[in-house]
Structures are given as structure tokens and as C-alpha cells.
Motif scaffolding. Structure first.
Motif, PDB file in Angstrom:
ATOM      1  N   ASP A   1      -5.975  -0.280  -2.874  1.00 42.66           N
ATOM      2  CA  ASP A   1      -5.024  -1.256  -2.342  1.00 42.66           C
ATOM      3  C   ASP A   1      -4.021  -0.571  -1.425  1.00 42.66           C
ATOM      4  O   ASP A   1      -3.626   0.569  -1.659  1.00 42.66           O
ATOM      5  CB  ASP A   1      -4.269  -1.953  -3.482  1.00 42.66           C
ATOM      6  N   ARG A   2      -3.597  -1.303  -0.411  1.00 47.01           N
ATOM      7  CA  ARG A   2      -2.669  -0.776   0.596  1.00 47.01           C
ATOM      8  C   ARG A   2      -1.405  -0.182  -0.030  1.00 47.01           C
ATOM      9  O   ARG A   2      -0.948   0.888   0.367  1.00 47.01           O
ATOM     10  CB  ARG A   2      -2.316  -1.889   1.591  1.00 47.01           C
TER      11      ARG A   2
ATOM     12  N   SER B   1     -13.497   3.778   0.831  1.00 47.85           N
ATOM     13  CA  SER B   1     -12.395   4.629   1.278  1.00 47.85           C
ATOM     14  C   SER B   1     -12.931   5.783   2.108  1.00 47.85           C
ATOM     15  O   SER B   1     -14.084   6.178   1.961  1.00 47.85           O
ATOM     16  CB  SER B   1     -11.657   5.235   0.073  1.00 47.85           C
TER      17      SER B   1
ATOM     18  N   THR C   1     -14.137  -2.384  -0.239  1.00 49.25           N
ATOM     19  CA  THR C   1     -15.117  -1.969   0.775  1.00 49.25           C
ATOM     20  C   THR C   1     -15.243  -0.463   0.931  1.00 49.25           C
ATOM     21  O   THR C   1     -16.041  -0.003   1.734  1.00 49.25           O
ATOM     22  CB  THR C   1     -14.789  -2.569   2.161  1.00 49.25           C
TER      23      THR C   1
ATOM     24  N   LYS D   1     -16.501   9.698   3.062  1.00 53.88           N
ATOM     25  CA  LYS D   1     -16.536   8.230   3.101  1.00 53.88           C
ATOM     26  C   LYS D   1     -17.373   7.721   1.945  1.00 53.88           C
ATOM     27  O   LYS D   1     -18.464   8.222   1.699  1.00 53.88           O
ATOM     28  CB  LYS D   1     -17.168   7.749   4.411  1.00 53.88           C
TER      29      LYS D   1
ATOM     30  N   GLY E   1     -12.522   0.956  -3.114  1.00 56.69           N
ATOM     31  CA  GLY E   1     -11.393   0.984  -2.184  1.00 56.69           C
ATOM     32  C   GLY E   1     -10.073   1.115  -2.922  1.00 56.69           C
ATOM     33  O   GLY E   1     -10.021   1.139  -4.149  1.00 56.69           O
TER      34      GLY E   1
ATOM     35  N   THR F   1      -7.812   6.418   4.424  1.00 54.00           N
ATOM     36  CA  THR F   1      -7.815   5.043   4.902  1.00 54.00           C
ATOM     37  C   THR F   1      -8.734   4.276   3.966  1.00 54.00           C
ATOM     38  O   THR F   1      -9.744   4.809   3.502  1.00 54.00           O
ATOM     39  CB  THR F   1      -8.323   4.921   6.354  1.00 54.00           C
ATOM     40  N   SER F   2      -8.377   3.059   3.641  1.00 58.92           N
ATOM     41  CA  SER F   2      -9.167   2.313   2.685  1.00 58.92           C
ATOM     42  C   SER F   2      -8.894   0.828   2.797  1.00 58.92           C
ATOM     43  O   SER F   2      -7.821   0.403   3.215  1.00 58.92           O
ATOM     44  CB  SER F   2      -8.830   2.790   1.266  1.00 58.92           C
ATOM     45  N   THR F   3      -9.891   0.079   2.394  1.00 60.67           N
ATOM     46  CA  THR F   3      -9.760  -1.355   2.253  1.00 60.67           C
ATOM     47  C   THR F   3     -10.294  -1.702   0.874  1.00 60.67           C
ATOM     48  O   THR F   3     -11.409  -1.295   0.521  1.00 60.67           O
ATOM     49  CB  THR F   3     -10.577  -2.102   3.327  1.00 60.67           C
ATOM     50  N   ALA F   4      -9.506  -2.414   0.097  1.00 61.15           N
ATOM     51  CA  ALA F   4      -9.931  -2.768  -1.252  1.00 61.15           C
ATOM     52  C   ALA F   4     -11.285  -3.466  -1.194  1.00 61.15           C
ATOM     53  O   ALA F   4     -11.546  -4.295  -0.320  1.00 61.15           O
ATOM     54  CB  ALA F   4      -8.895  -3.665  -1.912  1.00 61.15           C
TER      55      ALA F   4
END
Length: 186
Positions: free
Chosen positions: A120-121, A173, A171, A113, A118, A166-169
Motif C-alpha cells: 500500500d502507498r 512490487s 499487482t 520485480k 504489492g 515502487t509498488s501497487t497493491a
């Protein structure tokens, strides 16, 4: 520069061996905890140079000795942790190792982690592809060929495991690896 070039050449050779079916995995007992300690020591300095907090936590359920290919497990973890440190400018990288399931259906779970930029989806499905780089500007700044995650995915598949992210731009990964666990006695 020479070390970076050697890593690229090694990646290309490994990629070629995997693609041609000529890479064979070793199945031998090894001390997983010793391997993890060595990996943590390797990344302490690069993390400290960037003022990143680097942490490792190993569940008590993880056996000290397992059966597998120590070099290839190490290669996958070096890639994931190296990428996390490379692309994280502020914050932390935390590595967790645990066990999922029990008995003959146990699985080793590695999780890396970071608090980096992050992903992008729309890039999440493609980051494990050959030569794919989610953010070319970041890759140019930090170096890389786009082969590391593809090789990690192929190695994990050869070990009959699974890998994902899993990731959020903006914030961070979490990259995870699940490999069937074979505990070694002694």
C-alpha cells in the motif's frame, strides 16, 4: 527452525554493528557475474517449490569484475530476492542488473520485480524502517522480523548508494538498488 533463528540473530548483530558504527565495508575486486549466478542457483529451488518463474538478466554493460564488498552486496540481494519469493504466491520474480551513466559517474542498478501482493502507498515510506512490517498477517504467515529491509537500506547507504521501492497493491512490487560502480581490471 535453527536456520531461521540463526538468520534472526545475524540480522540483529548486523543491525547493532551498523547502528554503533562498527561495521566496516570491504573494498576488493570480485566477480559480480559469478556472485549473481550463485544467488540465482540458491533461489531456484524455493521458487520452483512455489511454482514461480525466477529470471535473472544481466546487461552486457555490467562488468564481470567490480570493486566493492561482495558479502554485503550479496546480503542486500539475498534479502530483496528472498522477500520477493517469500511474499509472491503466483507468477514470477525477475531480477535485472544494469548500469546507469558512464565513466566515473556509473552506477550499478539492481531491480527485483515480483507479481506479489504489492505494498500500500502509505506503507512505502515506512517499509525500510526498523521492525516495520507492512502487512502483519502476511509476515506472520511467512516469518520475518522487520529488520531485513532496514539492514539493506543501511548497507546500501554505507556503500554510498540508494534503495527504494515502487509498488501497487495487488499487482506486485519493484525494489531497486543503485550503487556507485567501480569496475575492476582483469
Amino acid at each position: 527452525s535453527a536456520d531461521a533463528l540463526l538468520l534472526i540473530i545475524d540480522d540483529i548483530l548486523d543491525f547493532t554493528k551498523i547502528e554503533s558504527g562498527h561495521l566496516t565495508l570491504i573494498k576488493e575486486p570480485f566477480d559480480l557475474r559469478d556472485s549473481l549466478t550463485a544467488i540465482e542457483a540458491l533461489f531456484q529451488e524455493p521458487a520452483a517449490q512455489k511454482d514461480l518463474a525466477l529470471g535473472f538478466s544481466v546487461s552486457e554493460a555490467v562488468p564481470a569484475r567490480v570493486i566493492g564488498d561482495p558479502g554485503r552486496v550479496r546480503q542486500v540481494l539475498l534479502n530483496l530476492i528472498g522477500n520477493a519469493i517469500k511474499f509472491t504466491e503466483v507468477g514470477s520474480v525477475h531480477v535485472e542488473i544494469g548500469v546507469k551513466g558512464s565513466g566515473t559517474s556509473s552506477t550499478l542498478v539492481f531491480s527485483v520485480k515480483d507479481s506479489g501482493p504489492g505494498i500500500d502507498r502509505e506503507d512505502l515510506d515506512r517499509i525500510f524502517g526498523e521492525f516495520y512490517q507492512a502487512d502483519v498477517s502476511l509476515t506472520r504467515e511467512h516469518g520475518g522480523t522487520g529488520l531485513g529491509l532496514a539492514i539493506a537500506r543501511q548497507l546500501v547507504t554505507l556503500m554510498e548508494g540508494d534503495i527504494g521501492c515502487t509498488s501497487t497493491a495487488a499487482t506486485g512490487s519493484t525494489f531497486w538498488v543503485e550503487i556507485p560502480l567501480l569496475a575492476a581490471s582483469g
